[in-house]
Design a protein around this motif. Structure first.
Motif, short mmCIF file in Angstrom:
data_model
loop_
_atom_site.label_atom_id
_atom_site.label_comp_id
_atom_site.label_asym_id
_atom_site.label_seq_id
_atom_site.Cartn_x
_atom_site.Cartn_y
_atom_site.Cartn_z
N ASP A 32 14.72 12.77 -6.89
CA ASP A 32 13.53 13.14 -6.12
C ASP A 32 13.06 11.84 -5.48
O ASP A 32 12.40 11.02 -6.12
CB ASP A 32 12.47 13.72 -7.06
N GLY A 33 13.45 11.62 -4.23
CA GLY A 33 13.20 10.35 -3.56
C GLY A 33 11.73 10.03 -3.38
O GLY A 33 11.32 8.88 -3.45
N THR A 34 10.92 11.04 -3.15
CA THR A 34 9.50 10.82 -2.94
C THR A 34 8.83 10.27 -4.18
O THR A 34 7.96 9.40 -4.10
CB THR A 34 8.82 12.14 -2.53
N HIS A 35 9.23 10.75 -5.34
CA HIS A 35 8.59 10.35 -6.59
C HIS A 35 9.43 9.39 -7.44
O HIS A 35 8.96 8.88 -8.45
CB HIS A 35 8.25 11.60 -7.42
N GLY A 36 10.69 9.16 -7.06
CA GLY A 36 11.55 8.24 -7.80
C GLY A 36 12.01 8.76 -9.13
O GLY A 36 12.28 8.00 -10.05
N ILE A 37 12.15 10.07 -9.25
CA ILE A 37 12.55 10.70 -10.51
C ILE A 37 14.03 11.07 -10.43
O ILE A 37 14.47 11.72 -9.48
CB ILE A 37 11.72 11.96 -10.81
N VAL A 38 14.80 10.67 -11.46
CA VAL A 38 16.23 10.98 -11.53
C VAL A 38 16.43 12.00 -12.65
O VAL A 38 15.92 11.83 -13.76
CB VAL A 38 17.06 9.71 -11.84
N ARG A 39 17.18 13.06 -12.33
CA ARG A 39 17.52 14.10 -13.31
C ARG A 39 19.02 14.31 -13.30
O ARG A 39 19.68 14.08 -12.29
CB ARG A 39 16.84 15.42 -12.95
N ARG A 40 19.52 14.82 -14.39
CA ARG A 40 20.93 15.22 -14.45
C ARG A 40 21.05 16.63 -13.89
O ARG A 40 20.20 17.48 -14.15
CB ARG A 40 21.45 15.14 -15.88
N GLY B 76 15.49 11.28 -22.45
CA GLY B 76 14.87 12.55 -22.11
C GLY B 76 15.46 13.11 -20.84
O GLY B 76 16.49 12.63 -20.35
N PRO B 77 14.79 14.08 -20.24
CA PRO B 77 15.37 14.76 -19.08
C PRO B 77 15.27 13.98 -17.77
O PRO B 77 15.92 14.33 -16.80
CB PRO B 77 14.57 16.06 -19.01
N THR B 78 14.44 12.92 -17.72
CA THR B 78 14.26 12.19 -16.47
C THR B 78 14.22 10.69 -16.69
O THR B 78 13.90 10.21 -17.78
CB THR B 78 12.95 12.60 -15.76
N LEU B 79 14.53 9.97 -15.63
CA LEU B 79 14.31 8.53 -15.55
C LEU B 79 13.40 8.30 -14.35
O LEU B 79 13.57 8.94 -13.31
CB LEU B 79 15.61 7.77 -15.35
N ALA B 80 12.45 7.37 -14.47
CA ALA B 80 11.52 7.09 -13.38
C ALA B 80 11.82 5.71 -12.79
O ALA B 80 11.85 4.71 -13.50
CB ALA B 80 10.09 7.14 -13.88
N LEU B 81 12.05 5.68 -11.48
CA LEU B 81 12.29 4.43 -10.76
C LEU B 81 10.96 3.91 -10.22
O LEU B 81 10.08 4.69 -9.87
CB LEU B 81 13.29 4.67 -9.63
N SER B 82 10.82 2.61 -10.12
CA SER B 82 9.53 2.03 -9.75
C SER B 82 9.33 1.84 -8.26
O SER B 82 8.20 1.75 -7.80
CB SER B 82 9.32 0.70 -10.47
N GLN B 83 10.38 1.75 -7.48
CA GLN B 83 10.25 1.52 -6.04
C GLN B 83 10.47 2.85 -5.31
O GLN B 83 11.58 3.38 -5.31
CB GLN B 83 11.28 0.50 -5.56
N TYR C 109 0.81 -1.22 0.00
CA TYR C 109 0.00 0.00 0.00
C TYR C 109 0.84 1.27 0.00
O TYR C 109 0.48 2.26 -0.63
CB TYR C 109 -0.91 -0.03 1.24
N VAL C 110 1.98 1.26 0.72
CA VAL C 110 2.77 2.50 0.91
C VAL C 110 4.16 2.44 0.29
O VAL C 110 4.91 3.40 0.40
CB VAL C 110 2.88 2.87 2.40
N GLY C 111 4.53 1.33 -0.32
CA GLY C 111 5.88 1.19 -0.84
C GLY C 111 6.81 0.67 0.24
O GLY C 111 6.41 0.43 1.38
N PRO C 112 8.07 0.48 -0.10
CA PRO C 112 9.00 -0.10 0.86
C PRO C 112 9.10 0.72 2.15
O PRO C 112 9.22 1.94 2.11
CB PRO C 112 10.34 -0.08 0.13
N VAL C 113 9.03 0.03 3.25
CA VAL C 113 9.23 0.65 4.55
C VAL C 113 10.64 0.30 5.01
O VAL C 113 11.43 1.17 5.35
CB VAL C 113 8.19 0.16 5.58
N GLU C 114 10.94 -0.98 4.99
CA GLU C 114 12.26 -1.44 5.37
C GLU C 114 13.22 -1.22 4.21
O GLU C 114 12.91 -1.60 3.08
CB GLU C 114 12.21 -2.91 5.77
N PRO D 43 1.31 6.75 -5.10
CA PRO D 43 0.49 7.38 -6.14
C PRO D 43 0.03 6.34 -7.16
O PRO D 43 0.68 5.31 -7.32
CB PRO D 43 1.42 8.42 -6.76
N PRO D 44 -1.07 6.61 -7.87
CA PRO D 44 -1.54 5.67 -8.88
C PRO D 44 -0.45 5.38 -9.92
O PRO D 44 0.31 6.26 -10.30
CB PRO D 44 -2.71 6.40 -9.54
N GLY D 45 -0.37 4.12 -10.32
CA GLY D 45 0.57 3.73 -11.36
C GLY D 45 1.95 3.35 -10.86
O GLY D 45 2.80 2.95 -11.62
#
Length: 183
Positions: free
Chosen positions: A89-97, A55-62, A38-43, A179-181
């Motif tokens: 961006d740790g909250t959303h799992g987005i990596v930018r240069r 492109g400008p970002t990569l999206a991580l799934s966890q 429900y909330v993603g990894p806790v441990e 978040p959804p998805g």
């Protein structure tokens, strides 16, 4: 670090002996998986995944992401990126240069840590309440002294959880919900 320790679970259930420790640990392991669904990894854990993207970002799934270890292109001849040149961006799992440049030369193998540096007290309380709810199955029907149904009973199934998770636990988890998805 754990969502819920054996000692915390025993305190919630008012258990003082070691008689049920092995069985109770199995419950703890199970509720951790339910909460993390429900909330993603806790441990905290190490994740290795393949990420496609240009492109400008990569999206991580966890998510949440605690730290980034490496990003290496899968294709021969590609150069690994220096993580010091990346922002996560740790909250959303987005990596930018840092430079704003685009990612090219992927797909990428990304190694990172997902989870939380500390367990928020609300998630720990949700774990305590969930273990208490599930442990009640050990007491069987007609629990003496409780007069039938009580506030831990779940009379309507919750989508995705059935009767296993009471609404009060879901309400505690809600501020941390993925978040959804996001899987």
């Amino acid at each position: 670090m754990a969502l819920l320790t054996l000692d915390e679970a025993k305190a919630q259930l008012n258990l003082t002996t070691v008689t049920h420790d092995v069985e109770l640990q199995a419950y703890i392991d199970s509720i951790t998986a339910m909460v993390e669904w429900y909330v993603g990894p806790v441990e905290p854990r190490t994740v290795t995944e393949t990420v496609n993207g240009r492109g400008p970002t990569l999206a991580l799934s966890q998510i949440p992401v605690v730290s980034l270890t490496s990003i290496v292109p899968i294709l021969a001849g590609g150069l690994a990126l220096d993580v010091a040149d990346l922002v996560v961006d740790g909250t959303h799992g987005i990596v930018r240069r840092v430079t704003g440049d685009v990612f090219y030369g992927g797909p990428w193998t990304v190694l990172y840590a997902a989870g939380r540096e500390t367990v928020p007290p609300t998630l720990n309380l949700a774990g305590r309440m969930l273990i208490q709810h599930l442990w009640r199955t050990q007491q069987g029907p007609g629990r003496p002294g409780l007069g039938g149904a009580d506030d831990f009973d779940v009379t309507q199934p919750v989508p995705g959880f059935g009767y296993a998770v009471p609404n009060r636990v879901l309400q505690l988890l809600q501020p941390y919900r993925l978040p959804p998805g996001v899987a």
